[in-house]
Motif scaffolding. Sequence first.
Motif, PDB file in Angstrom:
ATOM      1  N   GLU A  61       9.076  -9.632   2.298  1.00 35.21           N
ATOM      2  CA  GLU A  61       9.524  -9.148   3.611  1.00 35.21           C
ATOM      3  C   GLU A  61       9.433  -7.631   3.748  1.00 35.21           C
ATOM      4  O   GLU A  61       9.534  -7.090   4.845  1.00 35.21           O
ATOM      5  N   GLN A  62       9.230  -6.902   2.650  1.00 39.78           N
ATOM      6  CA  GLN A  62       9.089  -5.443   2.723  1.00 39.78           C
ATOM      7  C   GLN A  62       7.630  -4.992   2.760  1.00 39.78           C
ATOM      8  O   GLN A  62       7.353  -3.805   2.850  1.00 39.78           O
ATOM      9  N   VAL A  63       6.705  -5.933   2.680  1.00 38.33           N
ATOM     10  CA  VAL A  63       5.281  -5.602   2.700  1.00 38.33           C
ATOM     11  C   VAL A  63       4.831  -5.474   4.150  1.00 38.33           C
ATOM     12  O   VAL A  63       5.121  -6.328   4.979  1.00 38.33           O
ATOM     13  N   ARG A  64       4.105  -4.383   4.447  1.00 37.76           N
ATOM     14  CA  ARG A  64       3.649  -4.150   5.814  1.00 37.76           C
ATOM     15  C   ARG A  64       2.154  -4.369   5.942  1.00 37.76           C
ATOM     16  O   ARG A  64       1.413  -4.187   4.988  1.00 37.76           O
ATOM     17  N   GLY A  65       1.744  -4.744   7.117  1.00 34.14           N
ATOM     18  CA  GLY A  65       0.328  -4.783   7.464  1.00 34.14           C
ATOM     19  C   GLY A  65      -0.419  -6.012   6.998  1.00 34.14           C
ATOM     20  O   GLY A  65      -0.914  -6.778   7.810  1.00 34.14           O
ATOM     21  N   LEU A  66      -0.528  -6.214   5.706  1.00 33.41           N
ATOM     22  CA  LEU A  66      -1.317  -7.298   5.140  1.00 33.41           C
ATOM     23  C   LEU A  66      -0.440  -8.152   4.234  1.00 33.41           C
ATOM     24  O   LEU A  66       0.599  -7.702   3.788  1.00 33.41           O
ATOM     25  N   PRO A  67      -0.886  -9.359   3.932  1.00 37.36           N
ATOM     26  CA  PRO A  67      -0.142 -10.159   2.954  1.00 37.36           C
ATOM     27  C   PRO A  67      -0.153  -9.481   1.576  1.00 37.36           C
ATOM     28  O   PRO A  67      -1.043  -8.694   1.252  1.00 37.36           O
ATOM     29  N   LYS A  68       0.825  -9.801   0.795  1.00 33.05           N
ATOM     30  CA  LYS A  68       0.997  -9.175  -0.512  1.00 33.05           C
ATOM     31  C   LYS A  68      -0.217  -9.415  -1.420  1.00 33.05           C
ATOM     32  O   LYS A  68      -0.652  -8.506  -2.141  1.00 33.05           O
ATOM     33  N   VAL A  69      -0.775 -10.602  -1.371  1.00 32.65           N
ATOM     34  CA  VAL A  69      -1.942 -10.920  -2.207  1.00 32.65           C
ATOM     35  C   VAL A  69      -3.115 -10.006  -1.865  1.00 32.65           C
ATOM     36  O   VAL A  69      -3.830  -9.538  -2.760  1.00 32.65           O
ATOM     37  N   VAL A  70      -3.299  -9.728  -0.590  1.00 36.67           N
ATOM     38  CA  VAL A  70      -4.396  -8.852  -0.162  1.00 36.67           C
ATOM     39  C   VAL A  70      -4.160  -7.437  -0.679  1.00 36.67           C
ATOM     40  O   VAL A  70      -5.089  -6.758  -1.133  1.00 36.67           O
ATOM     41  N   TRP A  71      -2.907  -6.974  -0.624  1.00 42.80           N
ATOM     42  CA  TRP A  71      -2.591  -5.636  -1.152  1.00 42.80           C
ATOM     43  C   TRP A  71      -2.888  -5.557  -2.647  1.00 42.80           C
ATOM     44  O   TRP A  71      -3.419  -4.560  -3.133  1.00 42.80           O
ATOM     45  N   VAL A  72      -2.552  -6.604  -3.388  1.00 42.99           N
ATOM     46  CA  VAL A  72      -2.845  -6.614  -4.826  1.00 42.99           C
ATOM     47  C   VAL A  72      -4.347  -6.509  -5.061  1.00 42.99           C
ATOM     48  O   VAL A  72      -4.802  -5.741  -5.914  1.00 42.99           O
ATOM     49  N   ILE A  73      -5.125  -7.262  -4.299  1.00 40.92           N
ATOM     50  CA  ILE A  73      -6.586  -7.220  -4.445  1.00 40.92           C
ATOM     51  C   ILE A  73      -7.130  -5.840  -4.089  1.00 40.92           C
ATOM     52  O   ILE A  73      -7.988  -5.295  -4.791  1.00 40.92           O
ATOM     53  N   ILE A  74      -6.606  -5.243  -3.027  1.00 41.26           N
ATOM     54  CA  ILE A  74      -7.055  -3.902  -2.630  1.00 41.26           C
ATOM     55  C   ILE A  74      -6.735  -2.891  -3.720  1.00 41.26           C
ATOM     56  O   ILE A  74      -7.565  -2.036  -4.065  1.00 41.26           O
ATOM     57  N   ILE A  75      -5.528  -2.974  -4.288  1.00 40.07           N
ATOM     58  CA  ILE A  75      -5.150  -2.039  -5.355  1.00 40.07           C
ATOM     59  C   ILE A  75      -6.051  -2.206  -6.568  1.00 40.07           C
ATOM     60  O   ILE A  75      -6.508  -1.224  -7.158  1.00 40.07           O
ATOM     61  N   LEU A  76      -6.345  -3.445  -6.924  1.00 37.57           N
ATOM     62  CA  LEU A  76      -7.193  -3.684  -8.100  1.00 37.57           C
ATOM     63  C   LEU A  76      -8.649  -3.282  -7.869  1.00 37.57           C
ATOM     64  O   LEU A  76      -9.277  -2.684  -8.744  1.00 37.57           O
ATOM     65  N   LEU A  77      -9.179  -3.594  -6.690  1.00 40.67           N
ATOM     66  CA  LEU A  77     -10.594  -3.304  -6.429  1.00 40.67           C
ATOM     67  C   LEU A  77     -10.859  -1.819  -6.192  1.00 40.67           C
ATOM     68  O   LEU A  77     -11.884  -1.292  -6.616  1.00 40.67           O
ATOM     69  N   PHE A  78      -9.969  -1.146  -5.490  1.00 37.43           N
ATOM     70  CA  PHE A  78     -10.195   0.249  -5.128  1.00 37.43           C
ATOM     71  C   PHE A  78      -9.302   1.208  -5.908  1.00 37.43           C
ATOM     72  O   PHE A  78      -9.037   2.322  -5.474  1.00 37.43           O
ATOM     73  N   GLY A  79      -8.833   0.784  -7.058  1.00 42.21           N
ATOM     74  CA  GLY A  79      -7.947   1.616  -7.857  1.00 42.21           C
ATOM     75  C   GLY A  79      -8.639   2.784  -8.528  1.00 42.21           C
ATOM     76  O   GLY A  79      -8.053   3.847  -8.687  1.00 42.21           O
ATOM     77  N   GLU A  80      -9.878   2.601  -8.925  1.00 40.00           N
ATOM     78  CA  GLU A  80     -10.588   3.664  -9.639  1.00 40.00           C
ATOM     79  C   GLU A  80     -10.859   4.873  -8.751  1.00 40.00           C
ATOM     80  O   GLU A  80     -10.930   5.996  -9.248  1.00 40.00           O
ATOM     81  N   VAL A  81     -10.993   4.648  -7.474  1.00 44.69           N
ATOM     82  CA  VAL A  81     -11.248   5.769  -6.562  1.00 44.69           C
ATOM     83  C   VAL A  81      -9.968   6.179  -5.823  1.00 44.69           C
ATOM     84  O   VAL A  81     -10.028   6.973  -4.889  1.00 44.69           O
ATOM     85  N   LEU A  82      -8.845   5.639  -6.239  1.00 51.70           N
ATOM     86  CA  LEU A  82      -7.512   5.964  -5.719  1.00 51.70           C
ATOM     87  C   LEU A  82      -7.261   5.528  -4.291  1.00 51.70           C
ATOM     88  O   LEU A  82      -6.197   5.794  -3.751  1.00 51.70           O
ATOM     89  N   VAL A  83      -8.222   4.871  -3.650  1.00 51.41           N
ATOM     90  CA  VAL A  83      -8.025   4.443  -2.267  1.00 51.41           C
ATOM     91  C   VAL A  83      -6.959   3.342  -2.200  1.00 51.41           C
ATOM     92  O   VAL A  83      -6.044   3.388  -1.376  1.00 51.41           O
ATOM     93  N   GLY A  84      -7.062   2.345  -3.081  1.00 56.50           N
ATOM     94  CA  GLY A  84      -6.126   1.223  -3.062  1.00 56.50           C
ATOM     95  C   GLY A  84      -4.689   1.633  -3.342  1.00 56.50           C
ATOM     96  O   GLY A  84      -3.789   1.343  -2.551  1.00 56.50           O
TER      97      GLY A  84
END
Length: 131
Positions: free
Chosen positions: A27-50
């Motif tokens: 309930e504290q996650v904004r914008g996207l589902p939590k699973v999508v945020w996890v994927i974004i963090i993992l995929l774009f973590g090396e360039v700090l975007v995620g």
Amino acid sequence: MFRYLPFLLVLALWIYAFIDCLNTPEEQVRGLPKVVWVIIILLFGEVLVGPIAWLVAGKHRVAPAGGSTPSEWHRSTAAQWVAPDDNPEFLKSLKEENKKDEALLKDWEADLRRREEELRRRERGEEPKGD
């Protein structure tokens, strides 16, 4: 040593954002589902975007109640802790437990005496008395 520092900082931010995302209630996650945020963090973590996107836009951050920080609250709140030897309720509970333990010990001793007496009677060849 210093040439590894940027890599370590990126890795630390990546790990922090990932763990923060996993520990955040849905309930504290904004914008996207939590699973999508996890994927974004993992995929774009090396360039700090995620991780930066998660820290900026992914979690609903709440200001402390009353506008004070936890350290201010601790400074303004008097300590209520009392040592066990000064706490009358704790000492009373120890006395009650002591009484229960003494009663149990007396019961065990009486049972042991009864069994020893019964064993002596058997050794002498006497018939045991009925309880």
